[in-house]
Scaffold this motif. Structure first.
Motif, PDB file in Angstrom:
ATOM      1  N   MET A 138       0.842  -1.193   0.000  1.00  0.00           N
ATOM      2  CA  MET A 138       0.000   0.000   0.000  1.00  0.00           C
ATOM      3  C   MET A 138       0.879   1.246   0.000  1.00  0.00           C
ATOM      4  SD  MET A 138      -3.083   0.898   2.609  1.00  0.00           S
ATOM      5  CE  MET A 138      -4.158   2.320   2.351  1.00  0.00           C
ATOM      6  N   LYS A 139       0.427   2.263  -0.702  1.00  0.00           N
ATOM      7  CA  LYS A 139       1.176   3.514  -0.748  1.00  0.00           C
ATOM      8  C   LYS A 139       1.162   4.178   0.629  1.00  0.00           C
ATOM      9  CE  LYS A 139      -0.176   4.441  -5.554  1.00  0.00           C
ATOM     10  NZ  LYS A 139      -1.019   5.299  -6.424  1.00  0.00           N
ATOM     11  N   THR A 140       2.275   4.791   0.966  1.00  0.00           N
ATOM     12  CA  THR A 140       2.305   5.624   2.161  1.00  0.00           C
ATOM     13  C   THR A 140       1.526   6.905   1.846  1.00  0.00           C
ATOM     14  OG1 THR A 140       4.314   6.784   1.476  1.00  0.00           O
ATOM     15  CG2 THR A 140       4.592   4.740   2.744  1.00  0.00           C
ATOM     16  N   PRO A 141       1.169   7.710   2.851  1.00  0.00           N
ATOM     17  CA  PRO A 141       0.488   8.975   2.560  1.00  0.00           C
ATOM     18  C   PRO A 141       1.250   9.847   1.565  1.00  0.00           C
ATOM     19  CG  PRO A 141       0.292   8.485   4.880  1.00  0.00           C
ATOM     20  CD  PRO A 141       1.213   7.448   4.305  1.00  0.00           C
ATOM     21  N   PHE A 142       2.573   9.923   1.716  1.00  0.00           N
ATOM     22  CA  PHE A 142       3.377  10.718   0.783  1.00  0.00           C
ATOM     23  C   PHE A 142       3.238  10.186  -0.637  1.00  0.00           C
ATOM     24  CE2 PHE A 142       7.369  11.313  -1.556  1.00  0.00           C
ATOM     25  CZ  PHE A 142       7.498  12.686  -1.527  1.00  0.00           C
ATOM     26  N   TYR A 174       9.626  15.062   7.263  1.00  0.00           N
ATOM     27  CA  TYR A 174      10.823  15.338   8.072  1.00  0.00           C
ATOM     28  C   TYR A 174      10.512  15.457   9.557  1.00  0.00           C
ATOM     29  CZ  TYR A 174      12.206  16.644   3.355  1.00  0.00           C
ATOM     30  OH  TYR A 174      12.415  16.641   2.000  1.00  0.00           O
ATOM     31  N   ARG A 175       9.486  14.783  10.022  1.00  0.00           N
ATOM     32  CA  ARG A 175       9.107  14.891  11.435  1.00  0.00           C
ATOM     33  C   ARG A 175       9.232  13.557  12.183  1.00  0.00           C
ATOM     34  NH1 ARG A 175       6.074  19.465  12.660  1.00  0.00           N
ATOM     35  NH2 ARG A 175       6.818  21.163  11.335  1.00  0.00           N
ATOM     36  N   GLY A 181      12.769   5.694  10.656  1.00  0.00           N
ATOM     37  CA  GLY A 181      12.017   6.269   9.547  1.00  0.00           C
ATOM     38  C   GLY A 181      10.575   5.786   9.574  1.00  0.00           C
ATOM     39  N   TYR A 182       9.763   6.315   8.680  1.00  0.00           N
ATOM     40  CA  TYR A 182       8.360   5.909   8.618  1.00  0.00           C
ATOM     41  C   TYR A 182       8.243   4.472   8.117  1.00  0.00           C
ATOM     42  CZ  TYR A 182       6.876  10.728   9.385  1.00  0.00           C
ATOM     43  OH  TYR A 182       6.666  11.959   9.937  1.00  0.00           O
ATOM     44  N   TRP A 189      -0.901   1.890   7.651  1.00  0.00           N
ATOM     45  CA  TRP A 189      -1.601   2.918   6.873  1.00  0.00           C
ATOM     46  C   TRP A 189      -3.030   2.531   6.501  1.00  0.00           C
ATOM     47  CZ3 TRP A 189       1.479   6.660   7.754  1.00  0.00           C
ATOM     48  CH2 TRP A 189       2.860   6.495   7.708  1.00  0.00           C
ATOM     49  N   THR A 190      -3.565   1.476   7.101  1.00  0.00           N
ATOM     50  CA  THR A 190      -4.884   1.000   6.676  1.00  0.00           C
ATOM     51  C   THR A 190      -5.963   1.174   7.736  1.00  0.00           C
ATOM     52  OG1 THR A 190      -4.236  -1.253   7.332  1.00  0.00           O
ATOM     53  CG2 THR A 190      -4.002  -0.667   5.005  1.00  0.00           C
ATOM     54  N   ASN A 191      -5.769   2.055   8.694  1.00  0.00           N
ATOM     55  CA  ASN A 191      -6.840   2.284   9.657  1.00  0.00           C
ATOM     56  C   ASN A 191      -7.961   3.085   9.010  1.00  0.00           C
ATOM     57  OD1 ASN A 191      -6.444   5.335  10.379  1.00  0.00           O
ATOM     58  ND2 ASN A 191      -4.386   4.437  10.491  1.00  0.00           N
ATOM     59  N   SER A 192      -9.134   3.014   9.591  1.00  0.00           N
ATOM     60  CA  SER A 192     -10.320   3.619   8.980  1.00  0.00           C
ATOM     61  C   SER A 192     -10.196   5.131   8.829  1.00  0.00           C
ATOM     62  CB  SER A 192     -11.562   3.272   9.806  1.00  0.00           C
ATOM     63  OG  SER A 192     -11.410   3.708  11.148  1.00  0.00           O
ATOM     64  N   ALA A 193      -9.586   5.801   9.808  1.00  0.00           N
ATOM     65  CA  ALA A 193      -9.454   7.259   9.728  1.00  0.00           C
ATOM     66  C   ALA A 193      -8.556   7.653   8.564  1.00  0.00           C
ATOM     67  CB  ALA A 193      -8.887   7.798  11.037  1.00  0.00           C
ATOM     68  N   SER A 194      -7.464   6.906   8.355  1.00  0.00           N
ATOM     69  CA  SER A 194      -6.555   7.207   7.257  1.00  0.00           C
ATOM     70  C   SER A 194      -7.220   6.989   5.907  1.00  0.00           C
ATOM     71  CB  SER A 194      -5.296   6.337   7.370  1.00  0.00           C
ATOM     72  OG  SER A 194      -4.444   6.556   6.254  1.00  0.00           O
TER      73      SER A 194
END
Length: 291
Positions: A138-142, A174-175, A181-182, A189-194
């Motif tokens: 799955m793609k990361t948010p970025f 960068y946080r 790293g992430y 990355w697969t929770n319902s809110a995301s």
């Protein structure tokens, strides 16, 4: 040793940790607040004998003690497997096949850590293109935000709103405080809110509701039809044609079915479904979320 070479189960002991720390005494940075470079301070270096992973480093050494540690770690079998697993998890699957890891680790050892050769072994393997690995990640948010902007051909006047959106989805740029790293694991990355956040962004992007970002919605078509248009109606689009234009491959029946159900809910509302709305549904679909 834990995060970048041997791994937590790589076979080292607390004694090895202490010995490695002794080898790196004196390694520092000159004027770090001013962006200074590497500096070895021989006066504070521990010049005693050290034993790292069974290898004796003679007394009286200097900067080369740390360099010897790097050589020892780079040649260790646990490093070969640890780095191979990291690469396979990034490009193949969260739980890569053991046989693939064996082949990659063997290449790592035989080539003395040539990452290009290790990647070639991975890319040429049957596991890389297997049904279980194809689009398994799955793609990361970025990755999701960037790929959506690219797929739509959007013009970005200023990127701050996109950076803010990436942060809202859980990957602020960068946080990341930890040196790991992430994560790239799907479960992160697969929770319902995301997933809801991704869908909301997709719909906003496709319908030009993201500040600083402009999408040419005419590319999706001006009208929506259930069937392909004839040659005299080039601006009429179908869910399938819009989806293929964004996915760069024919959409799956599951994706089309989900889009049709969402459009049916919009059919009686003001304005009705539009090609841009379909584009948003495609970008927010599970199919687009996968690499």
């Amino acid at each position: 040793m834990e995060l970048h070479t041997l791994g937590v189960d790589g076979g080292y002991t607390q004694k090895d940790i202490i010995e490695v720390a002794r080898c790196f005494t004196g390694w520092t940075i000159r004027q770090p607040n001013q962006g200074g470079g590497f500096y070895f301070n021989d006066r504070v270096h521990d010049k005693g004998e050290k034993v790292v992973l069974g290898v004796t480093i003679p007394a009286g050494g200097g900067q080369e003690d740390g360099e010897k540690v790097l050589d020892i770690l780079a040649a260790h079998p646990s490093t070969a497997r640890f780095i191979s697993r990291k690469l396979a998890q990034r490009f193949v699957a969260d739980d890569p096949p053991p046989a693939l890891l064996d082949h990659m680790a063997k290449t790592f050892t035989e080539t003395q850590g040539d990452i290009r050769a290790v990647l070639e072994t991975m890319l040429d393997s049957k596991e890389f293109l297997s049904a279980g690995a194809f689009r398994a990640k799955m793609k990361t948010p970025f990755e999701m935000i960037v790929s959506a902007v690219r797929a739509t051909g959007a013009e970005v006047d200023y990127a701050t709103p996109l950076a803010n959106q990436i942060a809202q989805l859980g990957e602020p740029l960068y946080r990341k405080l930890e040196p790991t790293g992430y994560p790239s694991a799907n479960a992160e990355w697969t929770n319902s809110a995301s997933l809801l956040g991704r869908m909301n962004f997709a719909l906003q992007l496709a319908q030009n509701r993201v500040p600083g970002v402009k999408v040419d919605t005419a590319q999706f078509g001006e009208k929506l039809a259930a069937k392909p248009a004839g040659k005299h109606e080039p601006k009429v689009a179908t869910p399938a044609t819009v989806a293929q234009g964004l996915l760069f491959s024919p959409p799956s029946p599951q994706t089309l079915d989900a889009i049709q159900k969402a459009l049916a809910l919009q059919a009686g509302k003001k304005g009705g479904p539009t090609p841009a709305m379909v584009a948003g549904l495609v970008i927010g679909s599970p199919e687009f979320q996968r690499r």
